[in-house]
Design an enzyme around this catalytic site. Structure first.
Site, short mmCIF file in Angstrom:
data_model
loop_
_atom_site.label_atom_id
_atom_site.label_comp_id
_atom_site.label_asym_id
_atom_site.label_seq_id
_atom_site.Cartn_x
_atom_site.Cartn_y
_atom_site.Cartn_z
N LEU A 484 16.59 26.99 12.07
CA LEU A 484 16.86 28.10 10.98
C LEU A 484 17.83 27.23 10.01
O LEU A 484 18.76 26.36 10.39
CB LEU A 484 17.90 29.12 11.76
CG LEU A 484 17.09 29.77 12.69
CD1 LEU A 484 18.10 30.88 13.46
CD2 LEU A 484 16.15 30.76 12.13
N ASP A 526 19.44 26.53 17.36
CA ASP A 526 18.69 27.22 16.20
C ASP A 526 17.34 26.89 16.22
O ASP A 526 16.66 27.27 15.02
CB ASP A 526 19.43 27.35 15.06
CG ASP A 526 19.45 26.09 14.43
OD1 ASP A 526 19.32 25.06 15.17
OD2 ASP A 526 19.88 25.81 13.48
#
Length: 626
Positions: A484, A526
């Site tokens: 991300l 992430d």
């Protein structure tokens, strides 16, 4: 067969020894000498015996010694009382004393064996059995003696011989009664002892029936029988069962034992009937002996009935005790016949499954078992059924299955199936809560606690499995690794709670963007991954299409409370090649992801070791190539 051979060999050897002793020593010296041999043999066996066997053997040795003294007195002194200077009254007193001591010690030795263990009713029944056998034979002997008197024979000279017969018969009766208290492999000694006493009794009866000692080929018959029996007595304690404890606490009586109780009565009736038909007279002694046998039979039947009532009460108490244990157990106990019909099921089935026991009795297996677990259950049942039909009892079987309860829910059950006299017995325990806890622990071990997606360990296992099942005719899997972009800024500015919310929403969007058969995982932080199988690996355009769908879904704003957060993703794609390992495939996807980040983030990059051309239905758009 082995016991019969052992008994036959002992009788043959003793017979040869008895004939030899009778020929070399004669009756006057031979019989007391063999008494001494038997006494020494019993005493020698006493030194190696333990427990209550030792006093029994010592009493029997003393009994045999007393019998030897009795024969020695009669043979040496009574034959020439004038030469020895011993009055005939003293000789008679010594003979009767030796006989009395012999009888008392012999009976005491066997009573010790009967009275040292078991209940009072049991050993009393054994003694009554012995008396009934002895009483019937005593009646028969007395009938023969009276018959001889009726024929004009010398009765007074035969009374002492009749006393010896009575001694033999009483001991023989007790011995036969105690024989069935031993195990089958320990009865050889008792059987040989019974044969020995029969021979001794025959010897003493010959002295009553024959006016003068009978001979056969110059051999004294009575002395030969007596010495043969005594040699068997000497050998008996060294045979199997000679030093065994008599287990008179056996409660069950075989059918032959019940029927045999009436045999002594039949013997008495036949003896007295034959004597009466032959013109003989019936005296008081004969009536008393026969009456005592009838009284013994009646008493024995009463004792047997009392013992039976006691056994019944004990069995009822044990049954109530075990029923209380079974009824109070949380385990479900089920007894099933070999054809699969339920014969009994414990009341715990109502608490565990919600079924009433009476509703399940008579039903057949399988009872509400999950279809996926039927094969394991029925295979175990069939194995145990075959063992039961073959007469073998192997170990029980452990089965884990699911059973549908009355409320429709599936309960996880662990059952131990074992053999039972009526078929098979199931001991089943509800382990639903444990199975649920185990499944939860397994889920936590292989899934991410925040998003619920598979973790790195489970994802690596799925990749390994996908590579392992790949063949020449199957398409290679493709691996997507994504990170991300901008997540750290959201996490730092809005806090960790907001960051966690973004990760959870990203996981849902990612999972919704792939097919049901594909695997999506959170590798940490992430960083996410997706394993695509099927046509994705064969056509990079299909793989890129999935990656673009994921990229578009993740780029949408994330609603966090009253604000929106915006993040993007960089995706790297690696397609499996022949011989590649899971670590290499993941490393290739990682290289492609960092290549996408290096080109400006929010991009897709495909890792290709070397240029290759793949024809697809739709032309392949330009992609970043490493």
């Amino acid at each position: 067969m082995g016991k019969a051979l052992c008994v036959g060999s002992a009788v043959t050897a003793a017979g040869g020894a008895g004939v030899t002793a009778a020929a070399l020593l004669g009756a006057g010296i031979g019989v007391p000498a063999v008494h001494a041999v038997a006494t020494l043999s019993l005493l020698a066996r006493t030194r190696t015996a333990t427990g209550r066997v030792r006093p029994r053997l010592m009493l029997l040795a003393a009994s045999v010694a007393a019998g030897g003294v009795h024969h020695l007195v009669l043979g040496q002194f009574a034959s020439s009382p004038g030469g020895t200077g011993v009055p005939s009254s003293v000789v008679g007193l010594l003979a009767v004393g030796g006989l009395t001591v012999c009888l008392g010690l012999g009976v005491a030795g066997l009573v010790v064996a009967a009275a040292d263990s078991g209940t009072t009713l049991i050993w009393l029944r054994r003694l009554l059995d012995g008396w009934m056998i002895a009483g019937s034979l005593l009646t028969l002997s007395w009938v023969l003696l009276v018959h001889r008197a009726d024929q004009g024979g010398d009765v007074s000279g035969s009374l002492l011989d009749l006393g010896r017969v009575g001694t033999d018969i009483l001991v023989l009766g007790l011995l036969v009664a105690l024989r069935f208290s031993l195990r089958r492999d320990e009865r050889t000694s008792t059987t040989v002892s019974a044969v020995a006493l029969v021979l001794v009794a025959v010897s003493d009866m010959l002295r009553i029936l024959l006016p003068a000692p009978g001979t056969w080929s110059g051999m004294p018959l009575a002395a030969t029988c007596s010495m043969t029996g005594l040699f068997l007595v000497a050998a008996a304690p060294w045979l199997p069962g000679g030093a065994s404890a008599v287990g008179v606490d056996q409660r069950e009586m075989p059918v032959v034992g019940v029927v045999a109780a009436f045999v002594p009565v039949v013997v008495c009736v036949l003896a007295m009937a034959a004597h009466t038909l032959a013109g003989g007279h019936t005296d008081v002694v004969m009536v008393i002996l026969a009456g005592s046998v009838l009284l013994g039979l009646g008493t024995r039947q009463g004792v047997t009935h009392a013992d039976h009532l006691r056994i019944t009460r004990e069995a009822a108490a044990r049954e109530a005790h075990y029923r209380t244990l079974v009824d109070g157990s949380s385990d479900v106990i089920t007894i099933v016949s070999l054809d699969g019909r339920v014969l009994y099921i414990s009341p715990a089935v109502l608490q565990v499954f919600g079924y009433r026991p009476e509703d399940l009795v008579g039903a057949r297996l399988p009872l509400y078992t999950h279809p996926d677990d039927l094969d394991e259950l029925m295979q175990a049942v069939e194995t145990l059924r075959e063992e039961a039909e073959a007469g073998t009892c192997g170990p029980g079987r452990y089965v884990s299955c699911r059973v549908r309860a009355a409320d429709g829910r599936w309960r996880h059950i662990e059952s131990t199936i074992s053999h039972h006299s009526d078929g098979l017995m199931f001991n089943s325990r509800d382990v639903t809560e444990r199975a649920a806890l185990q499944a939860e622990l397994e889920h936590l071990a292989f899934h991410d606690a925040l998003t619920g997606l598979p973790n790195r360990a489970l994802f690596s296992d799925r990749v390994t499995h996908a590579l392992r099942k790949r063949t020449a005719n199957t398409t290679p899997p493709a691996l997507l690794l994504l990170d991300l972009d901008g997540f750290k800024a959201v996490n730092d500015s809005a806090g960790h709670a907001a960051g966690d919310a973004v990760l959870v929403q990203a996981a849902r969007r990612l999972q919704a963007s792939v097919r049901a058969g594909d695997t999506v995982a959170r590798l940490g932080g992430d960083e996410f991954a997706a394993l695509l199988e099927g046509e994705a690996g064969a056509c990079p355009f299909r793989t890129r299409e999935v990656a673009e769908r994921i990229l578009s879904a993740l780029a949408n704003p994330y609603r966090i409370g009253s604000t929106d957060a915006v993040v993007s993703a960089s995706i790297g794609i690696a397609v499996a090649t022949p011989g590649i390992t899971p670590d290499e495939l993941l490393h290739n996807a990682d290289l492609a992801m960092y290549e996408a980040k290096a080109t400006g983030k929010g991009r897709i990059s495909i890792h290709r070791p070397q240029p290759r051309y793949i024809h697809c239905e739709t032309s392949l758009p330009a992609v970043t190539r490493m």
